[in-house]
Design a protein around this motif. Structure first.
Motif, PDB file in Angstrom:
ATOM      1  N   GLU A  81      45.077 -11.640 -14.690  1.00  0.00           N
ATOM      2  CA  GLU A  81      46.345 -12.329 -14.445  1.00  0.00           C
ATOM      3  C   GLU A  81      46.144 -13.822 -14.220  1.00  0.00           C
ATOM      4  O   GLU A  81      47.032 -14.621 -14.510  1.00  0.00           O
ATOM      5  CB  GLU A  81      47.021 -11.723 -13.210  1.00  0.00           C
ATOM      6  N   LEU A  82      44.983 -14.198 -13.704  1.00  0.00           N
ATOM      7  CA  LEU A  82      44.724 -15.602 -13.399  1.00  0.00           C
ATOM      8  C   LEU A  82      44.370 -16.419 -14.635  1.00  0.00           C
ATOM      9  O   LEU A  82      44.747 -17.584 -14.739  1.00  0.00           O
ATOM     10  CB  LEU A  82      43.597 -15.720 -12.365  1.00  0.00           C
ATOM     11  N   VAL A  83      43.623 -15.825 -15.570  1.00  0.00           N
ATOM     12  CA  VAL A  83      43.172 -16.588 -16.735  1.00  0.00           C
ATOM     13  C   VAL A  83      43.838 -16.163 -18.037  1.00  0.00           C
ATOM     14  O   VAL A  83      43.637 -16.811 -19.061  1.00  0.00           O
ATOM     15  CB  VAL A  83      41.627 -16.503 -16.899  1.00  0.00           C
ATOM     16  N   GLU A 120      42.254 -26.015 -14.479  1.00  0.00           N
ATOM     17  CA  GLU A 120      43.459 -25.181 -14.487  1.00  0.00           C
ATOM     18  C   GLU A 120      43.191 -23.832 -13.817  1.00  0.00           C
ATOM     19  O   GLU A 120      44.012 -23.341 -13.035  1.00  0.00           O
ATOM     20  CB  GLU A 120      43.937 -24.970 -15.920  1.00  0.00           C
ATOM     21  N   THR A 121      42.039 -23.245 -14.097  1.00  0.00           N
ATOM     22  CA  THR A 121      41.678 -21.960 -13.500  1.00  0.00           C
ATOM     23  C   THR A 121      41.537 -22.092 -11.986  1.00  0.00           C
ATOM     24  O   THR A 121      42.049 -21.261 -11.225  1.00  0.00           O
ATOM     25  CB  THR A 121      40.358 -21.444 -14.110  1.00  0.00           C
ATOM     26  N   THR A 122      40.873 -23.132 -11.540  1.00  0.00           N
ATOM     27  CA  THR A 122      40.696 -23.362 -10.099  1.00  0.00           C
ATOM     28  C   THR A 122      42.043 -23.548  -9.407  1.00  0.00           C
ATOM     29  O   THR A 122      42.280 -23.005  -8.327  1.00  0.00           O
ATOM     30  CB  THR A 122      39.808 -24.597  -9.865  1.00  0.00           C
ATOM     31  N   THR A 123      42.937 -24.307 -10.041  1.00  0.00           N
ATOM     32  CA  THR A 123      44.266 -24.535  -9.467  1.00  0.00           C
ATOM     33  C   THR A 123      45.042 -23.239  -9.346  1.00  0.00           C
ATOM     34  O   THR A 123      45.687 -22.975  -8.318  1.00  0.00           O
ATOM     35  CB  THR A 123      45.047 -25.537 -10.332  1.00  0.00           C
ATOM     36  N   ARG A 124      44.986 -22.394 -10.358  1.00  0.00           N
ATOM     37  CA  ARG A 124      45.697 -21.102 -10.313  1.00  0.00           C
ATOM     38  C   ARG A 124      45.152 -20.197  -9.217  1.00  0.00           C
ATOM     39  O   ARG A 124      45.905 -19.542  -8.505  1.00  0.00           O
ATOM     40  CB  ARG A 124      45.577 -20.382 -11.650  1.00  0.00           C
ATOM     41  N   ILE A 125      43.829 -20.169  -9.094  1.00  0.00           N
ATOM     42  CA  ILE A 125      43.220 -19.312  -8.069  1.00  0.00           C
ATOM     43  C   ILE A 125      43.615 -19.783  -6.672  1.00  0.00           C
ATOM     44  O   ILE A 125      44.016 -18.987  -5.820  1.00  0.00           O
ATOM     45  CB  ILE A 125      41.679 -19.286  -8.228  1.00  0.00           C
ATOM     46  N   ALA A 127      46.205 -21.579  -5.813  1.00  0.00           N
ATOM     47  CA  ALA A 127      47.640 -21.430  -5.570  1.00  0.00           C
ATOM     48  C   ALA A 127      47.985 -19.995  -5.173  1.00  0.00           C
ATOM     49  O   ALA A 127      48.833 -19.761  -4.317  1.00  0.00           O
ATOM     50  CB  ALA A 127      48.432 -21.837  -6.805  1.00  0.00           C
ATOM     51  N   ARG A 128      47.314 -19.036  -5.783  1.00  0.00           N
ATOM     52  CA  ARG A 128      47.632 -17.635  -5.512  1.00  0.00           C
ATOM     53  C   ARG A 128      46.867 -17.074  -4.309  1.00  0.00           C
ATOM     54  O   ARG A 128      47.383 -16.256  -3.559  1.00  0.00           O
ATOM     55  CB  ARG A 128      47.327 -16.803  -6.749  1.00  0.00           C
TER      56      ARG A 128
END
Length: 164
Positions: A81-83, A120-125, A127-128
């Motif tokens: 879901e993250l990537v 982008e991946t780090t930001t998504r992780i 944030a969630r």
């Protein structure tokens, strides 16, 4: 001098109280109530409402210091879901230690692609799962075969050292 009560019920109450004594001290229930801790839980008092199972488990995990460990495990479980599904099919998170998430990629090309998407991946992780303690994501390529096999392996570059 006694204070006069304004209403008839108050006057009756004061008269009975003077005749029979203070009910807080005379009755057994009254004595028990006066001994009770003022901060104790009382029926219909604040904090007596039932709580959901999620709230209870969150408090339980927080008391034991498991919040960061559970957040790291959630990152590993929710990786697709993250990537995204395409990237998740070709990558696999293998460890999360010391704030570094290590991800193994299917090929060196996918390793480079994921390195481009690192921010982008780090930001998504984060944030969630803000409690996971992520500092950076490290992408590594696939395991390559080793030419150092057996008890009598010779140091060197292996089959590539035939030139020169």
């Amino acid at each position: 001098m006694r204070e006069l009560a304004a209403t008839e019920p108050e006057r009756v109450w004061l008269r009975l109280k003077a005749k029979m004594g203070n009910p807080d001290m005379v009755t057994r229930d009254g004595r028990r109530r006066t001994k009770r801790d003022p901060g104790a839980s009382v029926p219909f008092g604040k904090g007596r409402d039932p709580r959901g199972l999620g709230d209870v488990l969150a408090t339980f995990a927080e008391d034991r210091g498991w919040v960061a460990t559970l957040a790291r495990a959630d990152v590993m479980v929710h990786w697709p879901e993250l990537v995204g599904e395409d990237n998740a099919d070709r990558t696999e998170p293998i460890s999360f230690e010391g704030g570094v998430l290590t991800v193994r990629c299917a090929s060196t090309a996918w390793t480079q692609q994921m390195r481009i998407l690192r921010a982008e991946t780090t930001t998504r992780i984060l944030a969630r799962f803000p409690d996971c303690g992520l500092e950076t994501v490290r992408f590594i390529g696939p395991d390559l075969p080793s030419f150092q096999r057996g008890r009598r392996s010779v140091p060197g570059r292996g089959p590539r050292d035939t030139w020169g």
